[in-house]
Design an enzyme around this catalytic site. Structure first.
Site, PDB file in Angstrom:
ATOM      1  N   ALA A  64      -9.793  -0.461   7.020  1.00  0.00           N
ATOM      2  CA  ALA A  64     -10.442  -1.187   8.241  1.00  0.00           C
ATOM      3  C   ALA A  64      -9.623  -0.829   9.628  1.00  0.00           C
ATOM      4  CB  ALA A  64     -10.751  -2.753   8.162  1.00  0.00           C
ATOM      5  N   GLY A 107      -9.656  -1.617   3.136  1.00  0.00           N
ATOM      6  CA  GLY A 107     -11.067  -1.573   3.286  1.00  0.00           C
ATOM      7  C   GLY A 107     -11.546  -0.241   2.641  1.00  0.00           C
ATOM      8  N   GLU A 110     -11.215  -0.607  -0.867  1.00  0.00           N
ATOM      9  CA  GLU A 110     -12.303  -1.794  -1.376  1.00  0.00           C
ATOM     10  C   GLU A 110     -13.555  -1.116  -1.254  1.00  0.00           C
ATOM     11  OE1 GLU A 110     -10.696  -4.761   1.580  1.00  0.00           O
ATOM     12  OE2 GLU A 110     -10.813  -6.027  -0.035  1.00  0.00           O
ATOM     13  N   GLU A 130      -2.456  -4.048   2.945  1.00  0.00           N
ATOM     14  CA  GLU A 130      -2.713  -5.328   3.945  1.00  0.00           C
ATOM     15  C   GLU A 130      -1.485  -6.177   4.070  1.00  0.00           C
ATOM     16  OE1 GLU A 130      -4.983  -4.113   1.672  1.00  0.00           O
ATOM     17  OE2 GLU A 130      -7.068  -4.426   2.243  1.00  0.00           O
TER      18      GLU A 130
HETATM   19  N1  DAK Z   1      -6.889   1.603  11.670  1.00  0.00           N
HETATM   20  C1  DAK Z   1      -6.664   2.096  12.781  1.00  0.00           C
HETATM   21  N2  DAK Z   1      -6.354   3.321  13.019  1.00  0.00           N
HETATM   22  C2  DAK Z   1      -5.686   3.780  11.960  1.00  0.00           C
HETATM   23  C3  DAK Z   1      -5.724   3.608  10.618  1.00  0.00           C
HETATM   24  C4  DAK Z   1      -6.523   2.075  10.370  1.00  0.00           C
HETATM   25  N3  DAK Z   1      -6.540   1.454   9.223  1.00  0.00           N
HETATM   26  N4  DAK Z   1      -5.147   4.246   9.769  1.00  0.00           N
HETATM   27  C5  DAK Z   1      -4.845   5.263  10.562  1.00  0.00           C
HETATM   28  N5  DAK Z   1      -5.169   4.997  11.898  1.00  0.00           N
HETATM   29  C6  DAK Z   1      -4.911   6.145  12.777  1.00  0.00           C
HETATM   30  C7  DAK Z   1      -3.438   5.900  13.350  1.00  0.00           C
HETATM   31  O1  DAK Z   1      -3.011   5.082  14.203  1.00  0.00           O
HETATM   32  C8  DAK Z   1      -3.335   7.321  14.282  1.00  0.00           C
HETATM   33  O2  DAK Z   1      -4.038   7.326  15.443  1.00  0.00           O
HETATM   34  P1  DAK Z   1      -3.294   8.182  16.639  1.00  0.00           P
HETATM   35  O3  DAK Z   1      -2.132   7.463  16.787  1.00  0.00           O
HETATM   36  O4  DAK Z   1      -3.126   9.339  16.287  1.00  0.00           O
HETATM   37  O5  DAK Z   1      -4.058   7.643  17.723  1.00  0.00           O
HETATM   38  C9  DAK Z   1      -4.220   8.302  13.268  1.00  0.00           C
HETATM   39  O6  DAK Z   1      -5.165   7.308  12.474  1.00  0.00           O
HETATM   40  C10 DAK Z   1      -3.379   9.140  12.326  1.00  0.00           C
HETATM   41  O7  DAK Z   1      -2.435   8.095  11.468  1.00  0.00           O
HETATM   42  P2  DAK Z   1      -1.031   8.381  11.392  1.00  0.00           P
HETATM   43  O8  DAK Z   1      -0.474   9.045  12.600  1.00  0.00           O
HETATM   44  O9  DAK Z   1      -0.341   6.861  11.022  1.00  0.00           O
HETATM   45  O10 DAK Z   1      -0.608   9.320  10.166  1.00  0.00           O
HETATM   46  P3  DAK Z   1       0.362   9.305   9.169  1.00  0.00           P
HETATM   47  O11 DAK Z   1       0.104  10.454   8.328  1.00  0.00           O
HETATM   48  O12 DAK Z   1       1.624   9.055   9.835  1.00  0.00           O
HETATM   49  O13 DAK Z   1      -0.024   8.164   8.388  1.00  0.00           O
HETATM   50  C11 DAK Z   1      -1.111   6.367   7.199  1.00  0.00           C
HETATM   51  C12 DAK Z   1      -1.016   7.877   7.527  1.00  0.00           C
HETATM   52  C13 DAK Z   1      -2.405   5.933   6.221  1.00  0.00           C
HETATM   53  C14 DAK Z   1      -0.134   5.899   5.965  1.00  0.00           C
HETATM   54  C15 DAK Z   1      -0.809   5.316   8.379  1.00  0.00           C
HETATM   55  O14 DAK Z   1      -1.903   5.764   9.290  1.00  0.00           O
HETATM   56  C16 DAK Z   1      -1.389   3.828   8.000  1.00  0.00           C
HETATM   57  O15 DAK Z   1      -0.305   3.233   7.520  1.00  0.00           O
HETATM   58  N6  DAK Z   1      -2.468   3.310   8.191  1.00  0.00           N
HETATM   59  C17 DAK Z   1      -2.833   2.109   8.056  1.00  0.00           C
HETATM   60  C18 DAK Z   1      -3.171   1.716   6.636  1.00  0.00           C
HETATM   61  C19 DAK Z   1      -3.592   0.324   6.535  1.00  0.00           C
HETATM   62  O16 DAK Z   1      -2.726  -0.417   6.604  1.00  0.00           O
HETATM   63  N7  DAK Z   1      -4.897   0.149   5.955  1.00  0.00           N
HETATM   64  C20 DAK Z   1      -5.236  -1.066   5.853  1.00  0.00           C
HETATM   65  C21 DAK Z   1      -6.014  -1.757   6.773  1.00  0.00           C
HETATM   66  S1  DAK Z   1      -6.403  -3.456   6.826  1.00  0.00           S
HETATM   67  C22 DAK Z   1     -12.736  -7.922   5.614  1.00  0.00           C
HETATM   68  C23 DAK Z   1     -13.225  -6.557   5.601  1.00  0.00           C
HETATM   69  C24 DAK Z   1     -12.245  -5.509   5.784  1.00  0.00           C
HETATM   70  C25 DAK Z   1     -10.786  -5.664   5.727  1.00  0.00           C
HETATM   71  C26 DAK Z   1     -10.305  -6.902   5.366  1.00  0.00           C
HETATM   72  C27 DAK Z   1     -11.112  -8.235   5.257  1.00  0.00           C
HETATM   73  N8  DAK Z   1     -13.487  -8.779   5.709  1.00  0.00           N
HETATM   74  C28 DAK Z   1     -14.934  -8.633   5.153  1.00  0.00           C
HETATM   75  C29 DAK Z   1     -13.052 -10.271   5.564  1.00  0.00           C
HETATM   76  C30 DAK Z   1      -9.774  -4.682   5.517  1.00  0.00           C
HETATM   77  C31 DAK Z   1      -8.731  -4.645   5.938  1.00  0.00           C
HETATM   78  C32 DAK Z   1      -7.908  -3.493   6.008  1.00  0.00           C
HETATM   79  O17 DAK Z   1      -8.260  -2.334   5.384  1.00  0.00           O
END
Ligand code: DAK
Length: 254
Positions: A64, A107, A110, A130
């Site tokens: 997400a 997400g 998921e 997460e």
């Molecule tokens: N959100 C926003 N932006 C994201 C993103 C994310 N999840 N993942 C990547 N990006 C963006 C980065 O910020 C970056 O943007 P700029 O800086 O270029 O503007 C761009 O995508 C490229 O990413 P990186 O520069 O970080 O690329 P790398 O290859 O170095 O790294 C990475 C890739 C996937 C390892 C890294 O980007 C990363 O760790 N991303 C976050 C992954 C993450 O933590 N995902 C889980 C998010 S929490 C619910 C519904 C949904 C959810 C929960 C509850 N309910 C209905 C209750 C879901 C929650 C989640 O998914």
């Protein structure tokens, strides 16, 4: 309707939905999820589409969109609009296949768990990071993951936030098949499923989905009702007559 965050292509009775926010690795924002919701509504109503593939070019989805979540209050987090859409996809009356390349995280993973079958590239990176953000999977992950791969494996993935590649993911049952070109493989499978009897597929999915939620006796009753109901369909007559007449069946979804 036209979409901004997803691209849909319909071919050979299969809809391919491409998640399309490449700059943020297809992070799922509320607009994209609203579009997915609409798209699945349209596909449900379109008898020409008999199977669906969800994919993303280079990356499936890195979770997400964190920028959407950072300042949420508990009430707003509760209302976060993913769950209804994800449930809609999990219960979708037609087969849904995830074709996974690159990152499928949080997400995003998921969403893949809501699909009936997951086909991944060996280099795909999947997981639930997460915990590193101070939260845990909240879009069905704590429920669907242990049902799919078992409780302790699910705990390990969710507690550590570790990413796994295709090989280990296949071994633990997180994905079903590895493919050099997951999209091509997924479309091939979807086209095969599009040729099957749609009502039998839909009801089989309903029975299998209920298997994780109800006791064996109740599940058996659900199966018996759905199975016997198929004898009211033209496709059951067609399938069995085609066998007897030694020809290929043509299923119409009636
Ligand atoms: N959100 C926003 N932006 C994201 C993103 C994310 N999840 N993942 C990547 N990006 C963006 C980065 O910020 C970056 O943007 P700029 O800086 O270029 O503007 C761009 O995508 C490229 O990413 P990186 O520069 O970080 O690329 P790398 O290859 O170095 O790294 C990475 C890739 C996937 C390892 C890294 O980007 C990363 O760790 N991303 C976050 C992954 C993450 O933590 N995902 C889980 C998010 S929490 C619910 C519904 C949904 C959810 C929960 C509850 N309910 C209905 C209750 C879901 C929650 C989640 O998914």
């Amino acid at each position: 309707m036209s979409y901004e965050n997803i691209i849909i292509r319909n071919e050979n009775n299969v809809a391919v939905i491409n998640l399309n926010r490449p700059k943020s690795l297809n992070a799922l924002n509320s607009e994209m999820v609203a579009e997915l919701d609409k798209a699945f509504g349209e596909i449900a109503a379109d008898p020409e589409v008999r199977a669906v593939v969800i994919t993303g070019e280079k990356n499936f989805a890195a979770g997400a969109d964190i920028t959407n979540m950072v300042e949420l209050s508990p009430e707003e987090a509760r209302a976060f609009a993913f769950t209804a859409t994800f449930n809609k996809i999990a219960d979708f009356p037609k087969p849904v296949i995830a074709a996974i390349e690159g990152f499928a995280l949080g997400g995003g993973m998921e969403l893949a768990l809501c699909c009936d079958i997951r086909i991944a590239a060996s280099g795909a990176k999947m997981g639930f990071p997460e915990i590193n953000l101070g939260i845990f999977p909240g879009a069905g992950g704590t429920q669907r993951l242990p049902r799919l791969i078992g409780v302790s494996k699910a705990k390990r993935l969710i507690f550590t936030g570790a990413m796994v590649k295709g090989g280990p993911a296949l071994e633990m049952g997180l994905v079903d098949t590895l493919a050099e070109n997951p999209l091509e493989e997924a479309v091939k499978l979807a086209e095969e499923l599009a040729g099957k009897a749609p009502i039998a597929l839909k009801l089989a999915k309903e029975c299998i989905n209920s298997a994780g939620d109800v006791d064996l006796q109740t599940g058996g009753k659900i199966e018996a009702i759905n199975w016997s109901g198929l004898f009211a369909t033209a496709d059951q007559r067609e399938g069995m007559r085609a066998f007897i007449e030694k020809r290929k069946p043509v299923f119409t979804g009636k």
